[in-house]
Design a protein around this motif. Structure first.
Motif, PDB file in Angstrom:
ATOM      1  N   ARG A 143       0.898  -1.180  -0.049  1.00 13.34           N
ATOM      2  CA  ARG A 143       0.172  -0.075  -0.086  1.00 13.34           C
ATOM      3  C   ARG A 143       0.861   1.114  -0.185  1.00 13.34           C
ATOM      4  O   ARG A 143       2.036   1.226   0.749  1.00 13.34           O
ATOM      5  CB  ARG A 143      -0.917   0.087   1.449  1.00 13.34           C
ATOM      6  CG  ARG A 143      -1.856  -1.002   1.415  1.00 13.34           C
ATOM      7  CD  ARG A 143      -3.313  -0.634   0.843  1.00 13.34           C
ATOM      8  NE  ARG A 143      -3.567   0.600   0.991  1.00 13.34           N
ATOM      9  CZ  ARG A 143      -4.761   1.028   1.690  1.00 13.34           C
ATOM     10  NH1 ARG A 143      -5.141  -0.027   2.521  1.00 13.34           N
ATOM     11  NH2 ARG A 143      -4.935   2.326   1.694  1.00 13.34           N
ATOM     12  N   ASP A 144       0.753   2.220  -0.770  1.00 17.60           N
ATOM     13  CA  ASP A 144       1.342   3.495  -0.907  1.00 17.60           C
ATOM     14  C   ASP A 144       1.682   4.011   0.546  1.00 17.60           C
ATOM     15  O   ASP A 144       2.696   4.555   0.714  1.00 17.60           O
ATOM     16  CB  ASP A 144       1.079   4.436  -1.712  1.00 17.60           C
ATOM     17  CG  ASP A 144      -0.471   4.915  -1.437  1.00 17.60           C
ATOM     18  OD1 ASP A 144      -1.246   4.452  -0.599  1.00 17.60           O
ATOM     19  OD2 ASP A 144      -0.955   6.009  -2.068  1.00 17.60           O
ATOM     20  N   ASP A 145       0.525   3.937   1.343  1.00 11.26           N
ATOM     21  CA  ASP A 145       0.667   4.613   2.869  1.00 11.26           C
ATOM     22  C   ASP A 145       1.898   3.887   3.551  1.00 11.26           C
ATOM     23  O   ASP A 145       2.076   4.408   4.655  1.00 11.26           O
ATOM     24  CB  ASP A 145      -0.783   4.533   3.565  1.00 11.26           C
ATOM     25  CG  ASP A 145      -1.487   4.886   2.456  1.00 11.26           C
ATOM     26  OD1 ASP A 145      -2.184   5.930   2.721  1.00 11.26           O
ATOM     27  OD2 ASP A 145      -2.110   4.020   1.746  1.00 11.26           O
TER      28      ASP A 145
HETATM   29 ZN    ZN Z   1      -3.136   4.685   0.067  1.00 10.03          ZN
END
Ligand code: ZN
Ligand code: PRT
Length: 298
Positions: free
Chosen positions: A53-55
């Motif tokens: 996930r980019d986060d």
């Molecule tokens: Zn995200």
């Protein structure tokens, strides 16, 4: 997973995944991605690709758990501000701003709202997934406001009476328009970027990174550049070159069976628009070809 391999984290599925993978492939890194696998091993380099996930990417880089990450500057900034607010370190090195993932984080209000400058946001409740970037901006501008943190569907908050305004990512503006919202001010401009952990890499991985960085420059320069070929009257060469943006010294070749024309070959660092091509033609250029460039190494 072997320890000494260079670990690169990219978004698994989302707006940055396709272009992140494409960039790695353009660098000559051969990876076979299987949708269900979160790790992919390069077959021709000591590189592992972690799909996340980019986060999750910024913290993994801050903590040195991965060596490199490709992430939106918006997500990076938000996590950096969050970590600092919590008194934690957020060290990283920005290696390169990439040429995809363009967007901006903007304040927006319902169309019916009578906006009179930033002060209009005073004491409004603003829905956002970026509370730290918003707070930073509002504090710098001395505007007290109330917050409403939402992970998704931020654009629906005013309609649902959850907030008076929103602060959300915008790219084309279509989402705002579809929800009867007007963009007021962009508070953060973003694109994808390549970041590196602060703690040093092994000597071997440092050399590998150096090689990759040269290739990234080559890929990005090539994407922005065009190869131009045209026929030019001998007495119009200077005029023609002056019309071309970002052109390096051209190669001049003879044109078979012609005494008054030559062939010019050159690389332009910018795209060539129809208007410029039409002007070139007016000045006497002919047989104008504009070709994409795949790779460049200077
Ligand atoms: Zn995200
Ligand atoms: O699952 P994961 O957590 O990895 O993905 P995600 O859902 O959090 O992120 P994703 O894939 O939506 O976006 C990843 C990154 O792409 C963002 O962090 C930005 O850096 C970048 N990016 C570029 C965008 C947009 N453009 C964009 N338009 N991210 C989101 N949007 C959304 C925006 O939130 C809004 O809902 O698109 C809508 C607005 O688009 P327009 O074109 O209607 O204005």
């Amino acid at each position: 997973m072997q320890k000494n391999r260079l670990k690169i984290a990219i978004q698994k599925s989302g707006r940055l995944s396709k272009e992140s993978l494409e960039l790695l492939k353009n660098l000559g890194i051969k990876v076979h991605i299987q949708e269900q696998n979160l790790v992919a091993f390069a077959s021709n380099f000591n590189i592992d690709i972690l799909r996340l996930r980019d986060d999750d990417i910024p913290a993994l880089v801050f903590d040195g758990m991965v060596d490199l990450g490709i992430v939106g500057e918006n997500v990076l900034k938000e996590h950096e501000l969050e970590r600092k607010a919590l008194g934690l370190s957020a060290d990283f090195e920005l290696l390169k701003k990439l040429d995809f993932g363009y967007c901006r984080l903007s304040l927006a209000l319902p169309n019916s709202f009578e906006y009179n400058g930033l002060k209009s946001f005073e004491n409004l409740r603003i829905a956002t997934s970026y509370p730290y970037i918003l707070k930073d901006f509002m504090q710098k501008n001395n505007i007290p406001y109330k917050t409403c943190s939402l992970k998704g569907s931020v654009e629906l908050a005013p309609k649902m009476n959850l907030a008076d305004a929103i602060c959300d990512l915008v790219s084309s503006g279509a989402t705002l328009e579809a929800n009867s919202l007007k963009e007021i001010e962009s508070i953060f401009e973003s694109k994808a970027c390549l970041i590196k952990r602060k703690s040093s890499l092994s000597e071997e991985n440092e050399l590998l990174l150096e090689k990759l960085m040269l290739r990234i420059d080559g890929v990005m320069q090539a994407r922005e550049s065009k190869y131009i070929m045209l026929h030019s009257p001998k007495n119009k060469i200077d005029e023609i070159i002056s019309l071309l943006p970002g052109v390096e010294t051209p190669t001049i070749l003879p044109l078979a069976h012609s005494d008054d024309k030559v062939v010019l070959h050159m690389v332009s660092k910018e795209n060539l628009f129809w208007e410029t091509m039409e002007k070139l033609k007016e000045v006497g250029a002919s047989s104008i070809l504009v070709l994409p460039i795949e790779k460049m190494l200077k």
